[in-house]
Design a protein around this motif. Structure first.
Motif, mmCIF file in Angstrom:
data_model
loop_
_atom_site.group_PDB
_atom_site.id
_atom_site.type_symbol
_atom_site.label_atom_id
_atom_site.label_comp_id
_atom_site.label_asym_id
_atom_site.label_seq_id
_atom_site.Cartn_x
_atom_site.Cartn_y
_atom_site.Cartn_z
ATOM 1 N N ARG A 22 0.828 -1.195 0.081
ATOM 2 C CA ARG A 22 0.085 0.022 0.055
ATOM 3 C C ARG A 22 0.888 1.329 -0.065
ATOM 4 O O ARG A 22 0.476 2.243 -0.985
ATOM 5 N N PHE A 23 2.025 1.295 0.814
ATOM 6 C CA PHE A 23 2.826 2.288 0.879
ATOM 7 C C PHE A 23 4.215 2.553 0.378
ATOM 8 O O PHE A 23 4.982 3.193 0.402
ATOM 9 N N HIS A 24 4.261 1.237 -0.456
ATOM 10 C CA HIS A 24 5.515 1.243 -1.345
ATOM 11 C C HIS A 24 6.762 1.202 -0.368
ATOM 12 O O HIS A 24 7.790 1.908 -0.857
ATOM 13 N N TRP A 25 6.820 0.500 0.756
ATOM 14 C CA TRP A 25 7.973 0.200 1.358
ATOM 15 C C TRP A 25 8.703 -0.793 0.831
ATOM 16 O O TRP A 25 8.460 -1.883 0.529
ATOM 17 N N ALA A 26 10.103 -0.365 0.646
ATOM 18 C CA ALA A 26 11.005 -1.300 -0.069
ATOM 19 C C ALA A 26 11.990 -1.982 1.104
ATOM 20 O O ALA A 26 12.481 -3.006 0.582
ATOM 21 N N ASP A 27 11.888 -1.763 2.201
ATOM 22 C CA ASP A 27 12.634 -2.321 3.253
ATOM 23 C C ASP A 27 11.802 -3.577 3.538
ATOM 24 O O ASP A 27 10.740 -4.035 3.197
ATOM 25 N N ASP A 28 12.748 -4.804 4.130
ATOM 26 C CA ASP A 28 12.529 -5.942 4.492
ATOM 27 C C ASP A 28 12.011 -6.112 5.823
ATOM 28 O O ASP A 28 11.737 -4.859 6.780
ATOM 29 N N PHE A 29 11.062 -7.042 6.169
ATOM 30 C CA PHE A 29 10.340 -7.163 7.726
ATOM 31 C C PHE A 29 11.201 -6.666 8.794
ATOM 32 O O PHE A 29 10.393 -5.945 9.764
ATOM 33 N N GLU A 30 12.256 -7.284 8.850
ATOM 34 C CA GLU A 30 13.089 -7.125 10.124
ATOM 35 C C GLU A 30 13.364 -5.392 10.164
ATOM 36 O O GLU A 30 13.364 -4.786 11.368
ATOM 37 N N THR A 31 13.570 -4.795 9.025
ATOM 38 C CA THR A 31 14.056 -3.443 8.975
ATOM 39 C C THR A 31 12.644 -2.616 9.372
ATOM 40 O O THR A 31 12.740 -1.573 10.174
ATOM 41 N N VAL A 32 11.672 -2.845 8.999
ATOM 42 C CA VAL A 32 10.206 -2.216 9.327
ATOM 43 C C VAL A 32 10.013 -2.276 10.691
ATOM 44 O O VAL A 32 9.595 -1.321 11.386
ATOM 45 N N MET A 33 10.093 -3.470 11.129
ATOM 46 C CA MET A 33 9.886 -3.792 12.634
ATOM 47 C C MET A 33 10.973 -2.969 13.542
ATOM 48 O O MET A 33 10.520 -2.635 14.853
ATOM 49 N N ARG A 34 12.046 -2.800 13.066
ATOM 50 C CA ARG A 34 13.020 -1.985 13.912
ATOM 51 C C ARG A 34 12.488 -0.479 14.068
ATOM 52 O O ARG A 34 12.922 0.251 15.076
ATOM 53 N N ASP A 35 11.949 -0.083 13.051
ATOM 54 C CA ASP A 35 11.210 1.364 13.013
ATOM 55 C C ASP A 35 10.085 1.541 13.888
ATOM 56 O O ASP A 35 9.176 0.841 13.739
ATOM 57 N N ARG A 36 10.207 2.402 14.776
ATOM 58 C CA ARG A 36 9.299 2.501 15.927
ATOM 59 C C ARG A 36 7.731 2.782 15.269
ATOM 60 O O ARG A 36 6.821 2.291 15.705
ATOM 61 N N VAL A 37 7.856 3.783 14.346
ATOM 62 C CA VAL A 37 6.474 4.234 13.894
ATOM 63 C C VAL A 37 6.073 3.040 12.986
ATOM 64 O O VAL A 37 4.663 2.738 13.025
ATOM 65 N N ARG A 38 6.651 2.729 11.834
ATOM 66 C CA ARG A 38 6.087 1.733 10.687
ATOM 67 C C ARG A 38 5.722 0.289 11.815
ATOM 68 O O ARG A 38 4.904 -0.258 11.390
ATOM 69 N N SER A 39 6.555 -0.110 12.557
ATOM 70 C CA SER A 39 6.383 -1.399 13.473
ATOM 71 C C SER A 39 4.973 -1.120 13.995
ATOM 72 O O SER A 39 4.024 -2.265 14.313
ATOM 73 N N ARG A 40 4.563 0.137 14.758
ATOM 74 C CA ARG A 40 3.354 0.342 15.340
ATOM 75 C C ARG A 40 2.194 0.129 14.369
ATOM 76 O O ARG A 40 1.273 -0.545 14.682
ATOM 77 N N LEU A 41 2.401 0.663 13.205
ATOM 78 C CA LEU A 41 1.327 0.492 12.325
ATOM 79 C C LEU A 41 0.986 -0.801 11.789
ATOM 80 O O LEU A 41 -0.057 -1.321 11.730
ATOM 81 N N VAL A 42 2.230 -1.642 11.569
ATOM 82 C CA VAL A 42 2.035 -2.911 11.416
ATOM 83 C C VAL A 42 1.340 -3.722 12.312
ATOM 84 O O VAL A 42 0.554 -4.608 11.995
#
Length: 91
Positions: A22-42
């Motif tokens: 939906r948001f065109h994130w190019a990062d992998d799952f682990e990188t997204v989950m280390r990001d405080r904001v994106r991991s909360r959204l997930v």
């Protein structure tokens, strides 16, 4: 009192994949989950997945604004400032 929904690793990965698409994130799952904001959204997405076959909700837009239009015929025949001051035409 509401019970907390347990999110599994697979639920988080599925939610992350939906959000990445939906948001065109190019990062992998682990990188997204280390990001405080994106991991909360997930995590929110994992707990509240969209209904099947339904697109994600979007904000309703109001009607478009009308552009300002210049008065037709040039200058106005009525002087608003003069009328507000109490001046009168005694012709």
């Amino acid at each position: 009192m509401a019970h907390a929904i347990e999110t599994t690793d697979q639920m988080l990965r599925d939610a992350c994949a939906r959000m990445a698409a939906r948001f065109h994130w190019a990062d992998d799952f682990e990188t997204v989950m280390r990001d405080r904001v994106r991991s909360r959204l997930v995590r929110i997405e994992a707990k509240h997945p969209p209904a099947t076959g339904m697109p994600p909700a979007r904000a309703l837009r109001g009607p478009p604004c009308r552009p300002l239009q210049a008065p037709k015929g040039g200058l106005s025949l009525f002087d608003h400032k003069r009328a507000a001051s109490g001046e009168r035409d005694d012709d």
